[in-house]
Design a protein around this motif. Structure first.
Motif, PDB file in Angstrom:
ATOM      1  N   ALA A  95      59.631  21.573  66.715  1.00 47.28           N
ATOM      2  CA  ALA A  95      58.677  22.152  65.768  1.00 47.28           C
ATOM      3  C   ALA A  95      57.264  22.093  66.323  1.00 47.28           C
ATOM      4  CB  ALA A  95      58.761  21.406  64.438  1.00 47.28           C
ATOM      5  N   ARG A  96      56.893  20.970  66.953  1.00 46.96           N
ATOM      6  CA  ARG A  96      55.561  20.862  67.553  1.00 46.96           C
ATOM      7  C   ARG A  96      55.394  21.858  68.680  1.00 46.96           C
ATOM      8  NH1 ARG A  96      56.850  15.455  67.563  1.00 46.96           N
ATOM      9  NH2 ARG A  96      56.815  15.391  69.851  1.00 46.96           N
ATOM     10  N   THR A  97      56.421  22.016  69.500  1.00 46.00           N
ATOM     11  CA  THR A  97      56.359  22.960  70.616  1.00 46.00           C
ATOM     12  C   THR A  97      56.191  24.388  70.110  1.00 46.00           C
ATOM     13  OG1 THR A  97      57.741  21.532  72.003  1.00 46.00           O
ATOM     14  CG2 THR A  97      57.581  23.849  72.635  1.00 46.00           C
ATOM     15  N   THR A  98      56.939  24.737  69.078  1.00 47.34           N
ATOM     16  CA  THR A  98      56.854  26.087  68.498  1.00 47.34           C
ATOM     17  C   THR A  98      55.466  26.359  67.940  1.00 47.34           C
ATOM     18  OG1 THR A  98      59.210  26.080  67.929  1.00 47.34           O
ATOM     19  CG2 THR A  98      57.794  27.630  66.734  1.00 47.34           C
ATOM     20  N   LEU A  99      54.933  25.413  67.183  1.00 46.46           N
ATOM     21  CA  LEU A  99      53.603  25.586  66.596  1.00 46.46           C
ATOM     22  C   LEU A  99      52.526  25.702  67.674  1.00 46.46           C
ATOM     23  CD1 LEU A  99      53.901  23.046  63.651  1.00 46.46           C
ATOM     24  CD2 LEU A  99      53.514  25.506  63.413  1.00 46.46           C
ATOM     25  N   ALA A 100      52.623  24.867  68.687  1.00 47.23           N
ATOM     26  CA  ALA A 100      51.637  24.912  69.771  1.00 47.23           C
ATOM     27  C   ALA A 100      51.689  26.242  70.510  1.00 47.23           C
ATOM     28  CB  ALA A 100      51.874  23.756  70.736  1.00 47.23           C
ATOM     29  N   HIS A 101      52.904  26.749  70.743  1.00 50.04           N
ATOM     30  CA  HIS A 101      53.066  28.039  71.421  1.00 50.04           C
ATOM     31  C   HIS A 101      52.464  29.178  70.595  1.00 50.04           C
ATOM     32  CE1 HIS A 101      54.863  31.280  73.746  1.00 50.04           C
ATOM     33  NE2 HIS A 101      55.360  31.764  72.620  1.00 50.04           N
ATOM     34  N   LEU A 102      52.724  29.177  69.304  1.00 52.14           N
ATOM     35  CA  LEU A 102      52.194  30.229  68.438  1.00 52.14           C
ATOM     36  C   LEU A 102      50.673  30.140  68.342  1.00 52.14           C
ATOM     37  CD1 LEU A 102      54.840  30.060  65.565  1.00 52.14           C
ATOM     38  CD2 LEU A 102      54.559  31.922  67.231  1.00 52.14           C
ATOM     39  N   ALA A 103      50.160  28.915  68.309  1.00 53.85           N
ATOM     40  CA  ALA A 103      48.711  28.730  68.192  1.00 53.85           C
ATOM     41  C   ALA A 103      47.975  29.260  69.417  1.00 53.85           C
ATOM     42  CB  ALA A 103      48.399  27.256  67.987  1.00 53.85           C
ATOM     43  N   LYS A 104      48.607  29.170  70.589  1.00 50.72           N
ATOM     44  CA  LYS A 104      47.968  29.661  71.815  1.00 50.72           C
ATOM     45  C   LYS A 104      47.724  31.165  71.788  1.00 50.72           C
ATOM     46  CE  LYS A 104      49.584  26.144  75.079  1.00 50.72           C
ATOM     47  NZ  LYS A 104      50.420  25.866  76.287  1.00 50.72           N
ATOM     48  N   GLN A 105      48.437  31.868  70.933  1.00 51.32           N
ATOM     49  CA  GLN A 105      48.300  33.320  70.858  1.00 51.32           C
ATOM     50  C   GLN A 105      47.080  33.740  70.023  1.00 51.32           C
ATOM     51  OE1 GLN A 105      50.737  34.520  72.850  1.00 51.32           O
ATOM     52  NE2 GLN A 105      51.446  32.384  72.872  1.00 51.32           N
ATOM     53  N   ILE A 106      46.432  32.768  69.382  1.00 52.08           N
ATOM     54  CA  ILE A 106      45.308  33.074  68.485  1.00 52.08           C
ATOM     55  C   ILE A 106      44.018  32.545  69.098  1.00 52.08           C
ATOM     56  CG2 ILE A 106      44.364  32.764  66.160  1.00 52.08           C
ATOM     57  CD1 ILE A 106      47.222  32.392  65.179  1.00 52.08           C
ATOM     58  N   PRO A 107      43.120  33.427  69.543  1.00 47.75           N
ATOM     59  CA  PRO A 107      41.904  33.003  70.250  1.00 47.75           C
ATOM     60  C   PRO A 107      40.979  32.114  69.423  1.00 47.75           C
ATOM     61  CG  PRO A 107      42.289  35.369  70.520  1.00 47.75           C
ATOM     62  CD  PRO A 107      43.244  34.891  69.487  1.00 47.75           C
ATOM     63  N   THR A 108      40.992  32.270  68.102  1.00 49.60           N
ATOM     64  CA  THR A 108      40.075  31.513  67.251  1.00 49.60           C
ATOM     65  C   THR A 108      40.622  30.141  66.859  1.00 49.60           C
ATOM     66  OG1 THR A 108      40.992  32.580  65.275  1.00 49.60           O
ATOM     67  CG2 THR A 108      39.052  33.601  66.286  1.00 49.60           C
ATOM     68  N   ILE A 114      45.047  21.359  59.670  1.00 50.70           N
ATOM     69  CA  ILE A 114      46.198  20.550  60.082  1.00 50.70           C
ATOM     70  C   ILE A 114      47.482  21.286  59.733  1.00 50.70           C
ATOM     71  CG2 ILE A 114      47.396  18.340  59.921  1.00 50.70           C
ATOM     72  CD1 ILE A 114      44.859  17.099  58.869  1.00 50.70           C
ATOM     73  N   PHE A 115      48.336  21.473  60.723  1.00 52.21           N
ATOM     74  CA  PHE A 115      49.707  21.933  60.485  1.00 52.21           C
ATOM     75  C   PHE A 115      50.525  20.669  60.254  1.00 52.21           C
ATOM     76  CE2 PHE A 115      47.827  25.226  63.185  1.00 52.21           C
ATOM     77  CZ  PHE A 115      48.112  26.359  62.434  1.00 52.21           C
ATOM     78  N   LEU A 116      50.968  20.470  59.031  1.00 53.91           N
ATOM     79  CA  LEU A 116      51.467  19.163  58.633  1.00 53.91           C
ATOM     80  C   LEU A 116      52.889  19.234  58.078  1.00 53.91           C
ATOM     81  CD1 LEU A 116      50.837  16.157  58.189  1.00 53.91           C
ATOM     82  CD2 LEU A 116      49.694  16.793  56.055  1.00 53.91           C
ATOM     83  N   ASP A 117      53.796  18.561  58.771  1.00 50.79           N
ATOM     84  CA  ASP A 117      55.169  18.428  58.276  1.00 50.79           C
ATOM     85  C   ASP A 117      55.166  17.501  57.058  1.00 50.79           C
ATOM     86  OD1 ASP A 117      57.937  18.619  58.156  1.00 50.79           O
ATOM     87  OD2 ASP A 117      58.226  16.909  59.508  1.00 50.79           O
ATOM     88  N   ILE A 118      56.085  17.716  56.146  1.00 50.72           N
ATOM     89  CA  ILE A 118      56.119  16.885  54.931  1.00 50.72           C
ATOM     90  C   ILE A 118      57.035  15.683  55.099  1.00 50.72           C
ATOM     91  CG2 ILE A 118      56.855  16.827  52.525  1.00 50.72           C
ATOM     92  CD1 ILE A 118      55.772  19.603  52.155  1.00 50.72           C
ATOM     93  N   GLU A 119      58.262  15.916  55.518  1.00 49.91           N
ATOM     94  CA  GLU A 119      59.244  14.842  55.597  1.00 49.91           C
ATOM     95  C   GLU A 119      59.150  14.137  56.944  1.00 49.91           C
ATOM     96  OE1 GLU A 119      63.033  15.898  53.070  1.00 49.91           O
ATOM     97  OE2 GLU A 119      62.537  17.590  54.353  1.00 49.91           O
ATOM     98  N   MET A 120      58.432  13.008  56.948  1.00 48.83           N
ATOM     99  CA  MET A 120      58.292  12.186  58.148  1.00 48.83           C
ATOM    100  C   MET A 120      58.476  10.725  57.764  1.00 48.83           C
ATOM    101  SD  MET A 120      55.105  13.899  60.237  1.00 48.83           S
ATOM    102  CE  MET A 120      54.015  13.996  58.805  1.00 48.83           C
ATOM    103  N   PRO A 121      58.972   9.901  58.682  1.00 52.07           N
ATOM    104  CA  PRO A 121      59.168   8.473  58.379  1.00 52.07           C
ATOM    105  C   PRO A 121      57.829   7.754  58.241  1.00 52.07           C
ATOM    106  CG  PRO A 121      59.606   8.930  60.700  1.00 52.07           C
ATOM    107  CD  PRO A 121      59.429  10.262  60.037  1.00 52.07           C
ATOM    108  N   GLU A 122      57.833   6.656  57.528  1.00 52.12           N
ATOM    109  CA  GLU A 122      56.670   5.777  57.325  1.00 52.12           C
ATOM    110  C   GLU A 122      55.630   6.383  56.380  1.00 52.12           C
ATOM    111  OE1 GLU A 122      55.294   3.333  60.730  1.00 52.12           O
ATOM    112  OE2 GLU A 122      56.655   4.599  61.913  1.00 52.12           O
ATOM    113  N   MET A 123      55.141   7.560  56.686  1.00 52.75           N
ATOM    114  CA  MET A 123      54.166   8.230  55.820  1.00 52.75           C
ATOM    115  C   MET A 123      54.472   9.722  55.803  1.00 52.75           C
ATOM    116  SD  MET A 123      49.985   8.572  56.116  1.00 52.75           S
ATOM    117  CE  MET A 123      49.612   6.881  55.664  1.00 52.75           C
ATOM    118  N   THR A 124      54.602  10.293  54.615  1.00 45.68           N
ATOM    119  CA  THR A 124      54.899  11.724  54.514  1.00 45.68           C
ATOM    120  C   THR A 124      53.614  12.540  54.668  1.00 45.68           C
ATOM    121  OG1 THR A 124      54.549  11.895  52.118  1.00 45.68           O
ATOM    122  CG2 THR A 124      56.739  11.194  52.883  1.00 45.68           C
ATOM    123  N   GLY A 125      53.785  13.836  54.866  1.00 48.63           N
ATOM    124  CA  GLY A 125      52.635  14.715  54.958  1.00 48.63           C
ATOM    125  C   GLY A 125      51.828  14.746  53.669  1.00 48.63           C
ATOM    126  N   ILE A 126      52.520  14.673  52.548  1.00 53.60           N
ATOM    127  CA  ILE A 126      51.820  14.661  51.255  1.00 53.60           C
ATOM    128  C   ILE A 126      51.009  13.380  51.106  1.00 53.60           C
ATOM    129  CG2 ILE A 126      52.191  14.467  48.760  1.00 53.60           C
ATOM    130  CD1 ILE A 126      54.449  16.506  49.044  1.00 53.60           C
TER     131      ILE A 126
END
Length: 231
Positions: free
Chosen positions: A12-25, A50-62
């Motif tokens: 998911a991080r790789t996908t988001l980073a790849h998509l973000a590179k396509q946007i100059p701003t 912040i592109f923030l996942d919700i379901e994460m261990p220890e502390m959620t995105g919310i």
């Protein structure tokens, strides 16, 4: 916009980073696999988005969103689960993207964030152009706050001094102090309020603003030194 990616899934991080590179701003300043690392980063660093996942261990995105030190950070939640959408939008987020994330859906979310970010910049510009209306010699004039050097009480009048002019209005120092924003102005004497950004030098007994000397009373000196970060 400066952005963070926070997601415990490597793909998911790789996908988001790849998509973000396509946007100059859009610039990704860092990526984190858990919310606690992101929280530590945000204690001393500001990001716009912040592109923030919700379901994460220890502390959620919310949970992370509720503890953000700066509430003006724009949040785009990413999740494979719809059930958090209502709670998420109650936090005034920009968007909620369901995984797997497609380029079209990503672009739509970023466009929303860009609109919000642009409006915040415009609001900051408006605040920089704030002004007050003063009635001077039966004429009501618009006086930009940024032009004011200091205000002086004189009997039943308050005089507002700019670099080139002086405007005398009928009123009290208390009213002037209430109307001038405390982030920019500070009272230094029972008869004087000064603009912090206009201070040239601090001297014994007073300060100099644009070559004009203004006295500082002992009762106000400690507060002034604190605001000026004087050691």
């Amino acid at each position: 916009m400066k952005a963070l990616i926070v997601d415990d899934n490597d793909m998911a991080r790789t996908t988001l980073a790849h998509l973000a590179k396509q946007i100059p701003t859009l610039t990704i300043v860092n990526q984190y696999s858990n919310a606690i690392e992101a929280y530590n980063h945000l204690q001393n660093n500001h990001v716009d988005l912040i592109f923030l996942d919700i379901e994460m261990p220890e502390m959620t995105g919310i949970e992370l969103t509720k503890t953000l030190p700066k509430k003006d950070t724009i949040i785009i939640f990413t999740s494979s689960n719809k059930e958090y959408a209502l709670e998420a939008f109650e936090l005034n987020i920009a968007d909620y993207i369901l995984k797997p994330i497609t380029p079209a859906r990503f672009l739509q979310a970023v466009n929303k964030a860009q609109t919000i970010w642009n409006s915040k910049k415009e609001q900051v510009q408006v605040e920089k152009e704030e002004f007050i209306f003063v009635r001077d010699s039966n004429v009501t004039r618009r006086l930009k706050l940024d032009d004011i050097l200091y205000a002086e009480a004189m009997g039943d009048y308050v005089k507002f001094y700019t670099k080139d002019k002086m405007f005398a209005i009928h009123g009290t120092m208390k009213t002037a102090e209430e109307r001038l924003p405390k982030d920019n102005f500070i009272r230094v004497h029972r008869s004087f309020i000064i603009a912090l950004s206009k201070i040239d030098t601090l001297q014994d007994g007073g300060i100099v603003l644009d070559g004009k000397f203004v006295p500082v009373a002992d009762a106000y000196r400690k507060a002034l030194n604190t605001r000026m970060n004087v050691f």
